[in-house]
Design an enzyme around this catalytic site. Structure first.
Site, PDB file in Angstrom:
ATOM      1  CG  HIS A   1      27.039  29.704 -47.527  1.00  0.00           C
ATOM      2  ND1 HIS A   1      25.939  29.517 -47.136  1.00  0.00           N
ATOM      3  CD2 HIS A   1      27.852  30.780 -47.528  1.00  0.00           C
ATOM      4  CE1 HIS A   1      25.702  31.109 -47.075  1.00  0.00           C
ATOM      5  NE2 HIS A   1      26.836  31.601 -47.210  1.00  0.00           N
TER       6      HIS A   1
ATOM      7  CD  GLN B   1      31.542  33.267 -53.406  1.00  0.00           C
ATOM      8  OE1 GLN B   1      32.296  33.922 -54.258  1.00  0.00           O
ATOM      9  NE2 GLN B   1      30.769  33.812 -52.369  1.00  0.00           N
TER      10      GLN B   1
ATOM     11  CE  LYS C   1      26.923  34.950 -52.882  1.00  0.00           C
ATOM     12  NZ  LYS C   1      27.523  35.550 -51.716  1.00  0.00           N
TER      13      LYS C   1
ATOM     14  CG  ASP D   1      26.760  26.808 -53.734  1.00  0.00           C
ATOM     15  OD1 ASP D   1      26.614  27.623 -54.291  1.00  0.00           O
ATOM     16  OD2 ASP D   1      26.652  26.872 -52.237  1.00  0.00           O
TER      17      ASP D   1
ATOM     18  CB  CYS E   1      27.499  31.522 -44.098  1.00  0.00           C
ATOM     19  SG  CYS E   1      26.751  33.195 -43.639  1.00  0.00           S
TER      20      CYS E   1
HETATM   21  N1  PMP Z   1      26.894  29.259 -51.321  1.00  0.00           N
HETATM   22  C1  PMP Z   1      28.123  30.040 -51.221  1.00  0.00           C
HETATM   23  C2  PMP Z   1      29.305  29.044 -51.798  1.00  0.00           C
HETATM   24  C3  PMP Z   1      27.921  31.203 -50.912  1.00  0.00           C
HETATM   25  O1  PMP Z   1      29.031  31.837 -51.149  1.00  0.00           O
HETATM   26  C4  PMP Z   1      26.757  31.850 -50.750  1.00  0.00           C
HETATM   27  C5  PMP Z   1      26.737  33.396 -50.339  1.00  0.00           C
HETATM   28  N2  PMP Z   1      27.907  33.857 -49.493  1.00  0.00           N
HETATM   29  C6  PMP Z   1      25.657  31.033 -50.772  1.00  0.00           C
HETATM   30  C7  PMP Z   1      25.809  29.902 -51.075  1.00  0.00           C
HETATM   31  C8  PMP Z   1      24.403  31.719 -50.262  1.00  0.00           C
HETATM   32  O2  PMP Z   1      24.028  32.716 -51.235  1.00  0.00           O
HETATM   33  P1  PMP Z   1      22.849  33.722 -51.158  1.00  0.00           P
HETATM   34  O3  PMP Z   1      22.982  34.049 -49.712  1.00  0.00           O
HETATM   35  O4  PMP Z   1      23.050  34.722 -52.404  1.00  0.00           O
HETATM   36  O5  PMP Z   1      21.532  32.973 -51.392  1.00  0.00           O
END
Ligand code: PMP
Length: 419
Positions: free
Chosen positions: A136, A216, A239, A213, A377
């Site tokens: 991401h 997910q 999430k 990370d 993203c």
């Molecule tokens: N890493 C991953 C794999 C994500 O899916 C996301 C959110 N889509 C993020 C990081 C960032 O998370 P946040 O916007 O809640 O900080």
């Protein structure tokens, strides 16, 4: 063509009482454009159970107060609830100590904290940091910023056509210059589940710390940081059925002790004079300023709720639901799945011949179906597959097989609109 008998035999097994569970989520009763909401955008954020919503209301109705500094009863109660939530997180991810659980704003905040703090102390010119092509943007840009500041280099593990990292290429990237590895557990845009245990083991052979990370994964699978032996792990509350603006950074105590603070301010100090400041103990050293108190307490409540169902039962049911979705989407001609890893979670990215993903999203919205379209993203992944965007359906344990059926029939309708 898959026969109805096969579809029905898969459809009729269910390991969770989903209809009962759905009663816990008030938002799911809504009509969207006059049709029942089918919420399939869970990778972006999950819906909140009434139990969590009630906790937030209760906090503001009877507990609201600033924490850690007050002698009055309300402040003591709020502090106790907030710290109890930290304990729940500690148990949920099986951390060894409370001091290893730091409240953040979310995954992005946690990665920035480590890139900044670890980077400040341990990254020098010509050092290398490894990430993967599946990241991401929030696990790319903070490292790029660090590399620019320190004149260090970012190395990227390539992926194959299924969207799986190529492990041998990862091994080749490791050298004495490698100082940190930051990698996603489950990809938000392809669903790929990375072999993080193998990555951590390999990295530790060279004494390289690893950040996972888990944005997910923590809501789908049992995470045990002791067993994984990861050095850092980050995730977002929103999430995980909790509110936005709250998240967790887990770090091994020994490493966190060595890192300088990320931000300065109240709560993170032990004493301040104009000449010198000494810092508070862990985890407060990394928690400057008034935190998201109700968010932390509600994250604790979300964990209570998940525990009442059981993360193993959630994992089992979501697997069943994913297998069913895969079967149904396979039937649709002119649908190309993007991301076909062998080990894959409940995320389905796809493109349709001759239809832009944004049009898919808009047409499905009029059916009451919420999916996400765009680059999620993860622009480097889109570039890798030479596409601008995908449509993405992402599942949670409150989704049903009927909803999957409706998604499949509505996708077929998209073609009718475009015919
Ligand atoms: N890493 C991953 C794999 C994500 O899916 C996301 C959110 N889509 C993020 C990081 C960032 O998370 P946040 O916007 O809640 O900080």
């Amino acid at each position: 063509m898959i026969s109805d008998a096969i579809i029905n035999s898969v459809k009729n097994i269910s390991s969770l009482d989903v209809l009962k569970i759905r009663e816990d989520f008030p938002i799911l009763k809504q009509l969207i454009h006059g049709k029942p909401l089918v919420y399939l955008d869970n990778a972006a954020t999950t819906q909140k159970p009434k139990f969590v919503i009630d906790k937030e209301r209760e906090y503001y109705e009877v507990q609201n107060s600033n924490i850690h500094r007050g002698v009055h009863l309300l402040s003591q109660k709020a502090t106790m609830e907030y710290e109890k939530a930290r304990e729940k997180v500690m148990r949920f991810i099986n951390a060894k100590y409370l001091s290893e659980v730091i409240f953040t704003k979310g995954t992005t905040d946690g990665i920035n904290l480590i890139a900044s703090s670890f980077g400040e102390k341990f990254i020098n010119a010509d050092d290398e940091i490894i990430i993967s092509h599946l990241e991401h943007h929030s696990n790319i840009v903070p490292w790029q910023l660090l590399c620019q500041r320190k004149n260090a280099k970012l190395k990227v593990i390539p992926i194959n056509d299924n969207g799986e990292i190529i492990f041998e290429e990862f091994e080749k990237l490791i050298s004495e210059k490698t100082k940190f590895i930051s990698i996603v557990h489950a990809s938000n845009s392809l669903g790929t589940i990375n072999p993080i245990k193998d990555i951590i083991n390999k990295a530790h052979q060279y004494n390289i710390p690893v950040l996972i990370d888990a944005a997910q994964s923590v809501q789908h699978y049992k995470i045990d940081v002791k067993e994984l032996d990861c050095d850092f792990l980050v995730f977002s509350g929103h999430k995980l059925y909790a509110p936005t603006g709250i998240g967790i950074l887990y770090g091994k105590e020994k490493l966190l002790e060595e890192l300088p603070p990320y931000q300065g301010g109240g709560d993170m100090i032990s004493s301040v004079t104009f000449e010198k400041t000494t810092y508070n103990e862990l985890p407060y050293k990394f928690e400057a300023g008034t935190p998201n108190i109700s968010g932390g307490i509600c994250l604790g409540a979300a964990i209570d709720y998940i525990n009442s169902i059981g993360i193993k039962s959630i994992e089992e049911y979501e697997k069943e639901l994913s297998d069913y979705a895969e079967l149904r989407l396979k039937e649709i001609e002119k649908l190309t799945p993007i991301g076909t890893a062998k080990n894959k979670g409940a995320v389905f990215s796809f493109i349709l011949d001759g239809v832009h993903p944004h049009d898919i999203g808009t047409i499905l919205d009029f059916e009451g179906i919420a999916i996400r379209t765009g680059h999620h993203c993860t622009q480097p992944i889109m570039d890798r597959f030479k596409i601008p965007a995908t449509a993405r359906a992402s599942l949670a344990f409150y989704n049903t097989k009927d909803e999957i059926d409706f998604l499949a029939s509505s996708i077929k309708k998209v073609f009718e609109v475009f015919a």
